[in-house]
Design an enzyme around this catalytic site. Structure first.
Site, PDB file in Angstrom:
ATOM      1  N   CYS A 166      11.654  -5.723  14.170  1.00 40.03           N
ATOM      2  CA  CYS A 166      10.581  -6.702  14.274  1.00 40.03           C
ATOM      3  C   CYS A 166      11.074  -7.928  15.034  1.00 40.03           C
ATOM      4  O   CYS A 166      12.266  -8.238  15.035  1.00 40.03           O
ATOM      5  CB  CYS A 166      10.084  -7.118  12.886  1.00 40.03           C
ATOM      6  SG  CYS A 166       8.560  -8.090  12.925  1.00 40.03           S
ATOM      7  N   CYS A 221      10.110 -12.945   8.685  1.00 41.14           N
ATOM      8  CA  CYS A 221       9.369 -13.483   7.548  1.00 41.14           C
ATOM      9  C   CYS A 221      10.181 -13.360   6.259  1.00 41.14           C
ATOM     10  O   CYS A 221      10.778 -12.322   5.983  1.00 41.14           O
ATOM     11  CB  CYS A 221       8.041 -12.769   7.390  1.00 41.14           C
ATOM     12  SG  CYS A 221       7.013 -12.844   8.873  1.00 41.14           S
ATOM     13  N   TYR A 233       9.466 -12.978   3.170  1.00 41.93           N
ATOM     14  CA  TYR A 233       9.103 -12.019   2.128  1.00 41.93           C
ATOM     15  C   TYR A 233       9.060 -10.571   2.599  1.00 41.93           C
ATOM     16  O   TYR A 233       8.659  -9.687   1.843  1.00 41.93           O
ATOM     17  CB  TYR A 233       7.765 -12.388   1.497  1.00 41.93           C
ATOM     18  CG  TYR A 233       6.591 -12.536   2.453  1.00 41.93           C
ATOM     19  CD1 TYR A 233       6.139 -11.469   3.208  1.00 41.93           C
ATOM     20  CD2 TYR A 233       5.935 -13.756   2.573  1.00 41.93           C
ATOM     21  CE1 TYR A 233       5.059 -11.600   4.057  1.00 41.93           C
ATOM     22  CE2 TYR A 233       4.847 -13.898   3.425  1.00 41.93           C
ATOM     23  CZ  TYR A 233       4.408 -12.811   4.163  1.00 41.93           C
ATOM     24  OH  TYR A 233       3.337 -12.952   5.008  1.00 41.93           O
ATOM     25  N   SER A 259      -2.003  -9.642  10.832  1.00 46.39           N
ATOM     26  CA  SER A 259      -1.361 -10.304   9.696  1.00 46.39           C
ATOM     27  C   SER A 259      -1.412 -11.817   9.860  1.00 46.39           C
ATOM     28  O   SER A 259      -0.877 -12.355  10.835  1.00 46.39           O
ATOM     29  CB  SER A 259       0.095  -9.844   9.561  1.00 46.39           C
ATOM     30  OG  SER A 259       0.167  -8.468   9.294  1.00 46.39           O
ATOM     31  N   CYS A 298      -5.311   3.140  -2.920  1.00 44.60           N
ATOM     32  CA  CYS A 298      -4.484   4.034  -3.726  1.00 44.60           C
ATOM     33  C   CYS A 298      -3.934   3.341  -4.969  1.00 44.60           C
ATOM     34  O   CYS A 298      -3.707   3.984  -5.987  1.00 44.60           O
ATOM     35  CB  CYS A 298      -3.356   4.618  -2.890  1.00 44.60           C
ATOM     36  SG  CYS A 298      -2.108   3.448  -2.340  1.00 44.60           S
ATOM     37  N   CYS A 335      -1.279   8.992  -7.242  1.00 40.97           N
ATOM     38  CA  CYS A 335      -1.038   8.698  -5.831  1.00 40.97           C
ATOM     39  C   CYS A 335      -0.289   9.872  -5.216  1.00 40.97           C
ATOM     40  O   CYS A 335      -0.331  10.974  -5.737  1.00 40.97           O
ATOM     41  CB  CYS A 335      -0.293   7.379  -5.671  1.00 40.97           C
ATOM     42  SG  CYS A 335       1.310   7.300  -6.500  1.00 40.97           S
ATOM     43  N   ASP A 389       5.520   4.173   1.664  1.00 38.74           N
ATOM     44  CA  ASP A 389       6.270   3.180   2.425  1.00 38.74           C
ATOM     45  C   ASP A 389       6.916   2.127   1.530  1.00 38.74           C
ATOM     46  O   ASP A 389       7.755   1.366   1.995  1.00 38.74           O
ATOM     47  CB  ASP A 389       5.410   2.537   3.524  1.00 38.74           C
ATOM     48  CG  ASP A 389       4.434   1.510   3.015  1.00 38.74           C
ATOM     49  OD1 ASP A 389       3.912   1.685   1.904  1.00 38.74           O
ATOM     50  OD2 ASP A 389       4.173   0.533   3.734  1.00 38.74           O
ATOM     51  N   CYS A 395       0.111  -0.447  -8.592  1.00 42.95           N
ATOM     52  CA  CYS A 395       1.141   0.277  -7.844  1.00 42.95           C
ATOM     53  C   CYS A 395       2.400   0.507  -8.691  1.00 42.95           C
ATOM     54  O   CYS A 395       2.910  -0.433  -9.325  1.00 42.95           O
ATOM     55  CB  CYS A 395       1.510  -0.495  -6.592  1.00 42.95           C
ATOM     56  SG  CYS A 395       2.682   0.393  -5.529  1.00 42.95           S
TER      57      CYS A 395
END
Length: 430
Positions: A37, A41, A43, A145, A303, A309, A325, A379
């Site tokens: 990337c 960032c 986080y 984003s 999901c 899931c 992911d 999740c």
């Protein structure tokens, strides 16, 4: 793009991975540059994959792997639609020639009558007129984003040199709008903006005119860079309500930038009220739309709110396939496209076990909760604390979700009553 567009988000165009009996439906998210990337960032949960022992690393997807992926994906889905999601890292680092090749290969391998769609999640900083012309011509749906107005967005979303990115992202939104490229906004909710819901929502609506808004709670347990959830949280994680189960405590289970669970509930409640009073029926907010859908008796649109899931896998730049992911760790590697078929890996016994574990491992506290069928424990990667009676496997955001459901459900039922008198039209989404 930080974080990458993840498995908590919707597959475009339909309820979450359901279809007629006998139809093999699943969703794959391609990471064609891995964790590479141009931003840094604070986080981001994916940058660390570059140095994860036994992980996929960062790098460009080869032409061989790209064609294998496209062919396997099209062959593996037996339904009428295949949705290719290109994420990262930052996928635009690959350049336009890579995505021109994508379109050619999709046409080469498409089945007769099968609809092929593409979506691209991006931080927007590399988009220009040429990019937007391509995206428009090839009907890509873009996820952009952006975390809110300048002072919020630039708090965590910075370049490798710690420079702000807001102006470039805002310029990207204007470019997309000018070229007529459909885009959704993805906003991370974290410790810095969790108490400013209306500032964020007003910006998305008034400055960007976003009509499909996705809010993603940032929850990162300490040690996530090297250890898969929930194993990385230790033998005796804190109980719900204890100080260590919130960010900012010296012994907190989560990073300092993770959203406070009570702030998450506050954020959803305040935005929901504004949405109901001004935007219901014309602006889609992911958490609100799926709650309405579920109370209409439809499958979850996300999901994270499904009972099980496992039908959304991640395909890395080297061809490795992972269960999700958020579970790109060596122990969740299902195989590689060079040695196995994508569809076979998704429908393997191993992946089925991963998916069914979501409901099978719910603590008793969740099974007795009045909001069970609204939440289903959310999740699995966020199930890192203990219930008040000490049982492990409770979602870190539990108290926030309870606050939101208690607040929103009376109005949701009123919306549902109105909708039952009208046909529900499917909407394309990221």
């Amino acid at each position: 793009m930080k974080p990458p567009f993840d498995s908590s988000l919707e597959m475009p165009g339909a309820p979450w991975l359901t279809g007629p009996p006998g139809v093999r439906a699943f969703h794959a998210m391609a990471k064609p540059v891995g964790s590479l990337c141009n931003l840094d960032c604070t986080y981001c949960y994916y940058l660390s994959k570059e140095t994860l022992p036994g992980g996929p690393g960062a790098g460009r997807m080869s032409d061989e792997v790209l064609e294998l992926y496209i062919r396997h994906y099209i062959e593996g889905v037996t339904g009428p639609e295949v949705v290719f999601s290109w994420q990262g890292g930052e996928p635009t680092l690959l350049g336009l020639d890579f995505f021109r090749k994508v379109v050619v290969l999709e046409k080469k391998h498409a089945k007769p009558g099968q609809k092929i769609q593409n979506d691209l999640q991006t931080n927007g900083t590399l988009l220009d007129d040429e990019w937007c012309g391509f995206l428009k011509a090839n009907r890509f749906l873009v996820g952009l984003s952006i975390d809110g107005p300048r002072e919020i967005h630039d708090h965590y979303r910075v370049t490798k040199g710690a420079r702000p990115t807001f102006d470039k992202v805002l310029a990207a939104a204007k470019l997309l709008r000018r070229h007529g490229v459909p885009f959704n906004t993805l906003t991370c909710v974290h410790r810095f903006n969790g108490r400013r819901p209306l500032d964020v929502y007003r910006f998305l609506r008034q400055e960007l005119d976003s009509t499909y808004i996705q809010f993603i709670p940032i929850v990162e347990y300490k040690g996530f860079e090297r250890t898969a959830p929930p194993a990385g949280t230790g033998a005796a994680p804190p109980k719900d309500g204890e100080p260590e189960a919130r960010p900012g405590h010296p012994n907190s289970i989560v990073t300092d930038w993770s959203v406070d669970p009570e702030d998450w509930g506050y954020f959803l409640c305040r935005v929901f009220d504004r949405w109901v009073s001004q935007d219901v029926g014309r602006v889609m907010v992911n958490h609100f739309e799926t709650l309405v859908a579920q109370h209409l008796g439809l499958p979850s649109q996300m999901c994270v709110y499904s009972e099980n899931c496992g039908r959304a896998v991640a395909v890395e730049n080297d061809g490795s396939v992972y269960s999700c992911d958020h579970f790109v760790y060596p122990e969740y590697r299902l195989g590689n496209l060079k040695t196995g078929q994508l569809g076979d890996l998704v429908f393997s016994d191993r992946q089925a076990g991963f998916g069914h574990a979501k409901s099978a491992t719910l603590p008793r506290y969740c099974r007795q909760c009045p909001y069970l069928t609204d939440c289903w424990g959310e999740c699995p990667k966020n199930r890192i604390i203990r219930t008040p009676d000490g049982e492990p496997g409770l979602n870190y955001l539990c108290c926030g979700f309870k606050q939101f459901f208690a607040h929103a459900l009376p109005e949701v039922e009123r919306i549902v009553a109105r909708l039952r008198k009208e046909p529900v039209q499917p909407r394309r989404r990221m």
